[in-house]
Design an enzyme around this catalytic site. Structure first.
Site, short mmCIF file in Angstrom:
data_model
loop_
_atom_site.label_atom_id
_atom_site.label_comp_id
_atom_site.label_asym_id
_atom_site.label_seq_id
_atom_site.Cartn_x
_atom_site.Cartn_y
_atom_site.Cartn_z
N PRO A 193 0.85 -1.20 0.00
CA PRO A 193 0.00 0.00 0.00
C PRO A 193 0.88 1.25 0.00
O PRO A 193 1.87 1.31 0.73
CB PRO A 193 -0.78 -0.11 1.32
CG PRO A 193 -0.50 -1.47 1.86
CD PRO A 193 0.74 -1.97 1.22
N GLU A 194 0.53 2.20 -0.85
CA GLU A 194 1.24 3.49 -0.88
C GLU A 194 0.22 4.57 -0.49
O GLU A 194 -0.89 4.26 -0.08
CB GLU A 194 1.82 3.73 -2.28
CG GLU A 194 2.79 2.62 -2.71
CD GLU A 194 3.38 2.83 -4.09
OE1 GLU A 194 3.52 3.99 -4.52
OE2 GLU A 194 3.71 1.83 -4.75
#
Ligand SMILES: [Zn+2]
Length: 282
Positions: A2-3
């Site tokens: 996840p960014e």
């Protein structure tokens, strides 16, 4: 992993489902998922009875502000999803998966489950007497938020001019700018027309502006699309994002460039994969 956009989508979901609710209890199934306090029982005691007044995001970290039962500050709950962490809003009767690490209980048989297959994700409870930057590892060194005014052309240009690293490697450095990972570094460099291996100090002010604008554009577009879904990312309802369907180059090695039809190239750079178009990026 996840960014920023994926963490932001999770934040919005958490705010929608838990804002104003009281934590009625918690269960820690994997003690090392709790980074602080050292004893999980202290973690559980710290958050139980507190109301979640809202969720904030800084880089890829999530923070829930807490108010204790007498209305005084109750510190905050911090979460980092790392590689495979998920926060899922479920009914208590839903069977608990073998990857569940921490359960947070609420009224009406609702609960928030922190599940994490690879077990690199962490949660912290920071009391009102402690300093978040001291307790939560990595927060103190975070660079500016890419969607804030602090991430200016002047700031980025100054950083670039002082480094000879490949620009892609620099974009992944959380001390430079917070929240960008492999996906959005590749995407922003495509949009800016800059090859990932370009040394930072060869990027002048004009291209620094293009890069700053490209970073903001890809992050904003992805948030609007609900993020990018790869193996484990899910929003709080277990749903997935749609950005991968419109990605310029990320995950599209050998597929035709969406702009010029030349095959997208995939190379190794600093141990990570990088995707780019040799015709559109110079
Ligand atoms: Zn192209």
């Amino acid at each position: 992993l996840p960014e920023l956009p994926e963490v932001e989508i999770v934040r919005r979901g958490l705010e929608r489902v838990t804002q104003g609710l009281c934590v009625r209890g918690a269960e820690v199934l994997l003690p090392r998922a709790v980074a602080w306090p050292a004893a999980p029982v202290t973690f559980i005691k710290g958050i139980t009875g507190c109301m979640l007044t809202g969720w904030r995001r800084r880089g890829k970290y999530l923070f829930a502000d807490l108010t204790n039962p007498v209305g005084a500050p109750g510190g905050c709950l911090a979460v980092h999803l790392r590689m495979t962490g998920q926060l899922l809003w479920l009914r208590r009767e839903v069977p608990v998966s073998g990857h569940c690490r921490v359960r947070f209980f609420f009224d009406e048989d609702r609960e928030l489950r922190f599940t994490d297959q690879r077990t690199f994700g962490r949660v912290w409870w920071v009391s009102a007497l402690e300093d978040v930057a001291q307790v939560v590892s990595g927060v103190r060194d975070l660079g500016p938020e890419p969607l804030s005014d602090e991430f200016s052309v002047a700031y980025l240009h100054q950083r670039l001019a002082a480094s000879r690293r490949p620009v892609k490697t620099a974009l992944l450095d959380q001390r430079w700018v917070a929240g960008i990972g492999n996906i959005y570094a590749d995407e922003a460099l495509f949009l800016a027309g800059i090859r990932p291996e370009t040394p930072c100090d060869r990027i002048g002010r004009v291209r620094a502006r293009r890069l700053r604008d490209a970073v903001r554009a890809v992050l904003t577009a992805s948030i609007e699309a609900g993020g990018t879904t790869f193996s484990d990312y899910r929003d709080v309802y277990g749903g997935s994002g749609r950005y991968s369907e419109v990605a310029w180059v990320y995950g599209r090695g050998e597929a035709p460039c969406r702009r010029c039809r030349a095959p997208v190239r995939r190379i190794k750079l600093g141990g990570r994969s990088a995707h780019y178009c040799a015709r559109c990026q110079r």
